[in-house]
Design a protein around this motif. Sequence first.
Motif, short mmCIF file in Angstrom:
data_model
loop_
_atom_site.label_atom_id
_atom_site.label_comp_id
_atom_site.label_asym_id
_atom_site.label_seq_id
_atom_site.Cartn_x
_atom_site.Cartn_y
_atom_site.Cartn_z
N UNK A 117 10.51 0.07 -4.76
CA UNK A 117 9.27 0.06 -5.91
C UNK A 117 8.67 1.37 -5.87
N UNK A 118 9.02 2.07 -4.81
CA UNK A 118 8.52 3.51 -4.73
C UNK A 118 9.18 4.62 -5.52
N UNK A 166 -8.43 0.98 1.34
CA UNK A 166 -9.38 1.60 2.33
C UNK A 166 -8.75 2.69 2.88
N UNK A 222 -9.71 4.90 4.76
CA UNK A 222 -10.63 5.67 5.96
C UNK A 222 -10.14 4.72 7.26
N UNK A 223 -9.31 3.67 7.03
CA UNK A 223 -9.12 3.06 8.24
C UNK A 223 -7.65 3.31 8.88
N UNK A 224 -7.41 3.24 10.19
CA UNK A 224 -6.15 3.47 10.49
C UNK A 224 -5.16 2.42 10.10
N UNK A 225 -3.76 2.95 9.93
CA UNK A 225 -3.41 4.18 10.06
C UNK A 225 -3.39 5.10 8.71
N UNK A 226 -4.44 5.97 9.04
CA UNK A 226 -4.85 6.69 7.56
C UNK A 226 -3.73 7.28 6.87
N UNK A 235 -0.58 6.35 6.42
CA UNK A 235 0.17 5.39 5.84
C UNK A 235 -0.47 4.48 4.77
N UNK A 236 -1.77 4.68 4.60
CA UNK A 236 -2.68 3.78 3.74
C UNK A 236 -2.11 3.72 2.32
N UNK A 284 0.87 4.12 1.49
CA UNK A 284 2.10 3.02 1.13
C UNK A 284 1.61 1.61 1.16
N UNK A 285 0.53 1.17 1.57
CA UNK A 285 0.00 -0.15 1.28
C UNK A 285 -0.60 -0.02 -0.15
N UNK A 292 2.40 -0.84 -2.19
CA UNK A 292 2.85 -2.12 -2.08
C UNK A 292 1.72 -3.01 -3.16
N UNK A 302 2.88 -2.62 -6.36
CA UNK A 302 3.86 -3.33 -6.79
C UNK A 302 3.80 -4.95 -6.86
N UNK A 349 -14.43 -2.00 8.58
CA UNK A 349 -13.72 -0.93 7.83
C UNK A 349 -14.42 0.14 7.29
N UNK A 353 -8.13 -3.90 5.65
CA UNK A 353 -8.86 -2.64 5.58
C UNK A 353 -9.96 -2.66 6.78
N UNK A 354 -9.92 -3.52 7.50
CA UNK A 354 -11.00 -3.80 8.78
C UNK A 354 -10.70 -3.26 9.97
N UNK A 355 -9.42 -2.43 10.02
CA UNK A 355 -8.87 -2.00 11.17
C UNK A 355 -9.92 -0.92 11.83
N UNK A 357 -11.65 2.00 14.08
CA UNK A 357 -11.38 3.51 13.93
C UNK A 357 -10.33 4.04 15.21
N UNK A 413 -1.07 -2.16 12.70
CA UNK A 413 -0.94 -0.65 12.96
C UNK A 413 0.22 -0.47 13.99
N UNK A 444 3.63 -1.02 11.81
CA UNK A 444 4.01 0.38 11.22
C UNK A 444 4.66 1.52 11.89
#
Lengths: 336, 167
Positions: free
Chosen positions: A3-4, A178, A180-184, A186-187, A189-190, A193, A196, A253, B87-89, B91, B106, B109
């Motif tokens: 879908x990308x 979000x 601002x949450x890890x893994x920044x 790759x966000x 890509x979510x 998704x 999609x 988050x 979104x709650x991961x 820092x 995490x 991925x």
Amino acid sequence: MTYLNRPLPDRYQRPLYPNSRLERVLRSGRFAVTAELNAPDSADPEDVYRNALALAEVCDGINATDGSGANCHMSSIGCCALLARAGYEPILQVSCRDRNRIAIQGDLLGAAALGIQNVLCLTGDDVSVGDHPEAKRVFDFDALHLLRTAKIMRDRGVFLSGRKLTTAPRFFLGAAANPFAPPQALRHLRLAKKIEAGADFIQTQYCYDVPMFKAFMRRARDLGLHERVYILVGVGPLRSERAAEFMRTRVPGVHIPDAVVDRLAKTPKKQKRAEGIQICVEIIEEARQIEGVHGVHVMAYRQEETVAEIIQRAGILPRASAGGRQGARSRARLQE
Amino acid sequence: MPGSEWLKNHPRLLETIYRASQSVLRLLYPLLKRIGPGWTARVFVWSEEVSKGYIFNCQMCGQCILHSTGMTCPMNCPKNLRNGPCGGVRQNGHCEVIPEMPCVWVQAWQRDAQLGQYSGEIQLLQPPVNRTLQNSSAWINLLEGVDAQPASGWASIELEEMDSASV
């Protein structure tokens, strides 16, 4: 082919005059404003209307939270039904924490019948952060299952089971992101998704770190995601450095850079509130310039009265266009 | 015997083991099924509980997608996400619900990038969990094709997409 790299689907192929007022505003290329209504701990409709009144003059849509922070409040569907009845544009928040797939699909139909056309699909905060940590967590669906199921009901006119609906709902489907949450890294890509799965619009988590948000938007633009979905950046005023500290340590988050906390800490006590509003206004002004940002979502927890001031001061009214090529493109589409 | 953390941090090795097991079981399973289906199912369930339980802390959902999630079990996510992370991961990359546990998504991925053949499958949209398969053998469900049958409403959109992709 994933879908990308699939050619542009959906958004412009949907009927030109959709039911949702929020969708019409976004399609017209105007910079949209939504705000979060804090659901009351009350059985009195007036408590919903009082909170809504403070938001309505500046908003294209009002989000009614669904047990935000896993705390008990009036249900989102209850708030939204009241808002729709009074002529406001409600955005139903649905979280997967409290209901299984049977209840969720039933609620979606009920919401559509009550005149609710915008749905924000969320995973939901865990029960452990709320006021009933001993509750059973459901999470039968995740946010993407919820999005896709709502899309199936809308576009295919069936339940997830395949059983036919007599009348399909007409939803404008939203999701959260979000950055601002890890893994920044790759966000985005979510986000892809979620598009999609069926997202038409996105409301982001609180943005206090504009450079991080810019990096996210750049990666999203590299995949062309800003042309497949409307992105509303989430903002909110901070009352003091203590409120900021509470939010970044206790609210899941939320990322607030030290610079923002320090700035509030250095401000004299009586001016902290004004400074928090000023920070919020500055963030909106900066974020508006980013290509692919189509609006702002203001979450002013228990400070609804500040929303109008924030929007006025950010210079969004009278309504300006969304920044970048996207706004021009949407306007051109509308004139066709 | 290497520890389970060591194994999980070598997803490429696990992927190789997975592919080898799949070829062996594909050959053996029809034979075992003919000898005794009930007995076979019990042996499969028991051996999955022991082996996958040790390595992945397997929750026996019966529809294994380990190779699509960097050989990291998504059912260990307290929110049971099949399309994470949420979104709650925190820092520091830890879980919102269990602060001392690294977020499984995490890790998923990160480990997905280390896989060979299945790298990138983490971007697939995973269907909702079929709860009726709980405590059954994921291997048998895979070999019988049971786990690849999502609810028919879910499949309706996938069919539509195949149509539009082939045009």
